[in-house]
Design a protein around this motif. Structure first.
Motif, PDB file in Angstrom:
ATOM      1  N   THR A 136      -4.923 -10.887   8.902  1.00 40.93           N
ATOM      2  CA  THR A 136      -3.528 -11.271   8.712  1.00 40.93           C
ATOM      3  C   THR A 136      -2.807 -10.345   7.728  1.00 40.93           C
ATOM      4  O   THR A 136      -3.226 -10.217   6.575  1.00 40.93           O
ATOM      5  CB  THR A 136      -3.432 -12.711   8.180  1.00 40.93           C
ATOM      6  N   PRO A 137      -1.721  -9.693   8.155  1.00 37.62           N
ATOM      7  CA  PRO A 137      -0.911  -8.924   7.198  1.00 37.62           C
ATOM      8  C   PRO A 137      -0.287  -9.869   6.174  1.00 37.62           C
ATOM      9  O   PRO A 137       0.199 -10.954   6.529  1.00 37.62           O
ATOM     10  CB  PRO A 137       0.160  -8.288   8.088  1.00 37.62           C
ATOM     11  N   LEU A 138      -0.315  -9.454   4.917  1.00 41.69           N
ATOM     12  CA  LEU A 138       0.105 -10.341   3.836  1.00 41.69           C
ATOM     13  C   LEU A 138       1.039  -9.613   2.879  1.00 41.69           C
ATOM     14  O   LEU A 138       0.743  -8.512   2.420  1.00 41.69           O
ATOM     15  CB  LEU A 138      -1.131 -10.828   3.082  1.00 41.69           C
ATOM     16  N   LEU A 139       2.149 -10.249   2.578  1.00 42.70           N
ATOM     17  CA  LEU A 139       3.099  -9.745   1.584  1.00 42.70           C
ATOM     18  C   LEU A 139       3.074 -10.674   0.374  1.00 42.70           C
ATOM     19  O   LEU A 139       3.088 -11.904   0.525  1.00 42.70           O
ATOM     20  CB  LEU A 139       4.511  -9.705   2.174  1.00 42.70           C
ATOM     21  N   ASP A 165      -4.788  -5.574   4.675  1.00 48.16           N
ATOM     22  CA  ASP A 165      -3.415  -5.288   5.112  1.00 48.16           C
ATOM     23  C   ASP A 165      -2.454  -6.060   4.216  1.00 48.16           C
ATOM     24  O   ASP A 165      -1.856  -7.063   4.603  1.00 48.16           O
ATOM     25  CB  ASP A 165      -3.248  -5.688   6.577  1.00 48.16           C
ATOM     26  N   VAL A 166      -2.345  -5.570   2.991  1.00 43.52           N
ATOM     27  CA  VAL A 166      -1.605  -6.274   1.935  1.00 43.52           C
ATOM     28  C   VAL A 166      -0.489  -5.383   1.398  1.00 43.52           C
ATOM     29  O   VAL A 166      -0.646  -4.166   1.293  1.00 43.52           O
ATOM     30  CB  VAL A 166      -2.555  -6.670   0.782  1.00 43.52           C
ATOM     31  N   ALA A 167       0.640  -5.996   1.059  1.00 41.87           N
ATOM     32  CA  ALA A 167       1.754  -5.278   0.438  1.00 41.87           C
ATOM     33  C   ALA A 167       2.395  -6.174  -0.615  1.00 41.87           C
ATOM     34  O   ALA A 167       2.183  -7.394  -0.633  1.00 41.87           O
ATOM     35  CB  ALA A 167       2.787  -4.862   1.484  1.00 41.87           C
ATOM     36  N   LEU A 196      -0.390   1.582 -10.656  1.00 39.52           N
ATOM     37  CA  LEU A 196      -1.694   0.932 -10.745  1.00 39.52           C
ATOM     38  C   LEU A 196      -2.367   0.794  -9.381  1.00 39.52           C
ATOM     39  O   LEU A 196      -3.591   0.837  -9.276  1.00 39.52           O
ATOM     40  CB  LEU A 196      -1.539  -0.449 -11.389  1.00 39.52           C
ATOM     41  N   PHE A 197      -1.562   0.621  -8.341  1.00 37.19           N
ATOM     42  CA  PHE A 197      -2.076   0.467  -6.983  1.00 37.19           C
ATOM     43  C   PHE A 197      -1.387   1.484  -6.067  1.00 37.19           C
ATOM     44  O   PHE A 197      -0.524   1.128  -5.265  1.00 37.19           O
ATOM     45  CB  PHE A 197      -1.825  -0.948  -6.462  1.00 37.19           C
ATOM     46  N   PRO A 198      -1.733   2.755  -6.182  1.00 42.49           N
ATOM     47  CA  PRO A 198      -0.998   3.793  -5.443  1.00 42.49           C
ATOM     48  C   PRO A 198      -1.090   3.663  -3.932  1.00 42.49           C
ATOM     49  O   PRO A 198      -0.217   4.158  -3.220  1.00 42.49           O
ATOM     50  CB  PRO A 198      -1.624   5.100  -5.944  1.00 42.49           C
ATOM     51  N   GLU A 199      -2.149   3.009  -3.396  1.00 42.52           N
ATOM     52  CA  GLU A 199      -2.246   2.859  -1.946  1.00 42.52           C
ATOM     53  C   GLU A 199      -1.555   1.597  -1.448  1.00 42.52           C
ATOM     54  O   GLU A 199      -1.511   1.337  -0.246  1.00 42.52           O
ATOM     55  CB  GLU A 199      -3.722   2.850  -1.504  1.00 42.52           C
ATOM     56  N   LEU A 200      -1.041   0.783  -2.343  1.00 40.93           N
ATOM     57  CA  LEU A 200      -0.415  -0.477  -1.966  1.00 40.93           C
ATOM     58  C   LEU A 200       1.039  -0.259  -1.538  1.00 40.93           C
ATOM     59  O   LEU A 200       1.845   0.223  -2.327  1.00 40.93           O
ATOM     60  CB  LEU A 200      -0.445  -1.445  -3.160  1.00 40.93           C
ATOM     61  N   PRO A 201       1.406  -0.609  -0.308  1.00 39.71           N
ATOM     62  CA  PRO A 201       2.822  -0.519   0.070  1.00 39.71           C
ATOM     63  C   PRO A 201       3.647  -1.516  -0.751  1.00 39.71           C
ATOM     64  O   PRO A 201       3.188  -2.626  -1.032  1.00 39.71           O
ATOM     65  CB  PRO A 201       2.822  -0.907   1.556  1.00 39.71           C
ATOM     66  N   VAL A 202       4.832  -1.112  -1.125  1.00 42.55           N
ATOM     67  CA  VAL A 202       5.730  -1.986  -1.874  1.00 42.55           C
ATOM     68  C   VAL A 202       7.073  -2.034  -1.158  1.00 42.55           C
ATOM     69  O   VAL A 202       7.645  -0.992  -0.825  1.00 42.55           O
ATOM     70  CB  VAL A 202       5.921  -1.490  -3.324  1.00 42.55           C
ATOM     71  N   LEU A 203       7.555  -3.244  -0.902  1.00 37.64           N
ATOM     72  CA  LEU A 203       8.845  -3.443  -0.260  1.00 37.64           C
ATOM     73  C   LEU A 203       9.810  -4.066  -1.261  1.00 37.64           C
ATOM     74  O   LEU A 203       9.387  -4.604  -2.296  1.00 37.64           O
ATOM     75  CB  LEU A 203       8.705  -4.350   0.972  1.00 37.64           C
ATOM     76  N   CYS A 204      11.086  -4.005  -0.935  1.00 32.96           N
ATOM     77  CA  CYS A 204      12.106  -4.588  -1.811  1.00 32.96           C
ATOM     78  C   CYS A 204      12.903  -5.632  -1.040  1.00 32.96           C
ATOM     79  O   CYS A 204      13.408  -5.363   0.048  1.00 32.96           O
ATOM     80  CB  CYS A 204      13.044  -3.497  -2.332  1.00 32.96           C
TER      81      CYS A 204
END
Length: 363
Positions: A136-139, A165-167, A196-204
């Motif tokens: 499950t993709p998780l935000l 699959d986390v953001a 701290l988490f350079p591979e973590l996608p971040v959305l706004c």
């Protein structure tokens, strides 16, 4: 836990990072209100450039009872119908394990951890147990208050449960009444998390930060300039009729114009300058608040010293103060300076009562 640095080709496959580098765009109504509202809005959004995920609030976390708290499970049926009729992926917020189970049961494609749940380790562990073994993709929304460790801890709990699959979502942090934003963006927290988490996608979540239509584009542009992987907006086929947050929702046609501006990197005059000025003013307010606190601490120290003299039976304690005369003079100065009279009078009353309590005088 500090995330290790990886190259792009080593990163796990992510629903929140497109191979072509384009932004992930998520939009939908603040609240699911009816099947008709959901389908009308979704049919319009599927034609909006870049929108790939339809999000709607199914359960609404409210500070106080007796307000609209969402339609509940029936809204998940409407989400499923949206997916079948439009081909859009679907998403909704969940606050506990039961909601996560229900969302999975109805085939919701992406789950979003609410900001109030991010601060609750027990709820996070229970949701992680439900999602363990799934893809499950998780935000994960930032916590309501700017505590970076809580945000990191929430991410780490789901990593520990085997979810990859986390953001993260920057939806802004609780702001005081003097802040022009609904939620203050605290871009520094978002950037620190990205370090701290350079591979973590971040959305706004532009809608919840802006809180009003006029700030949606400048907030979105600022976020994109800072390197976010995607944006979340709120859209309604008729915002004026929305049951929650009508002021931050756009008609899909309006959202199309905004997203096109973001995609083409249009630099509307003054947009970034506006956001930077708002941030600077907010920082000035924080500094002034700190200065006021420091003055109050100094004042407390001085009154404590005076009180010690009184206990030692020193006769020369301060004489009675004509408080009405002092207040009248302060109000006059406040009017000339444009200071809020109510704020002044509230502070004055606290000082007056503290003085009276210290010297056992009649306030």
């Amino acid at each position: 836990m500090r995330a290790s640095r990886k190259t792009i080709d080593q990163l796990p496959q992510s629903s929140f990072r497109k191979a072509d580098g384009k932004l992930v765009m998520i939009a939908g109504p603040c609240s699911a209100e009816s099947e008709e509202q959901m389908l009308k809005t979704a049919q319009l959004l599927k034609n909006v450039n870049g929108i790939s995920v339809f999000k709607a609030g199914i359960w609404k976390s409210r500070t106080r009872p007796n307000s609209f708290e969402g339609v509940g499970t029936v809204g998940l049926q409407w989400l499923d119908k949206v997916k079948q009729e439009t081909g859009l992926k679907t998403a909704c917020d969940v606050a506990n394990a039961q909601q996560a189970e229900e969302a999975l049961k109805y085939g919701v494609d992406m789950l979003i951890i609410s900001g109030r749940t991010t601060v609750n380790p027990f709820a996070l562990e229970e949701i992680a147990a439900v999602l363990k073994g799934t893809a499950t993709p998780l935000l994960i929304n930032n916590p309501v208050y700017p505590d970076l460790h809580l945000w990191m801890g929430a991410i780490e709990r789901f990593y520990k449960a085997g979810l990859t699959d986390v953001a993260a979502i920057n939806r802004g942090f609780t702001a005081d009444e003097q802040c022009i934003y609904r939620n203050h963006p605290r871009w520094d927290h978002m950037l620190h998390l990205k370090q701290l988490f350079p591979e973590l996608p971040v959305l706004c979540d532009a809608a919840h930060i802006a809180g009003r239509r006029s700030l949606l584009y400048p907030v979105s542009q600022k976020a994109v300039d800072l390197g976010v992987n995607g944006l979340l907006f709120e859209a309604h086929h008729c915002p004026a009729e929305a049951l929650s947050s009508p002021q931050q929702q756009l008609m899909p046609q309006e959202l199309d114009l905004l997203i096109n501006a973001v995609h083409t990197n249009v630099k509307l005059t003054g947009t970034n300058e506006l956001v930077e000025e708002l941030d600077e003013l907010s920082q000035q307010i924080d500094s002034l608040d700190d200065a006021m606190l420091e003055l109050m601490l100094k004042r407390t120290e001085v009154t404590a010293r005076l009180g010690s003299y009184q206990k030692a039976n020193v006769k020369s304690v301060p004489q009675s103060v004509n408080w009405d005369q002092v207040l009248e003079s302060l109000v006059k100065e406040a009017n000339q300076a444009g200071v809020d009279q109510n704020l002044l009078q509230n502070i004055f009353q606290v000082v007056r009562e503290h003085y009276a309590q210290t010297y056992r005088l009649k306030a």
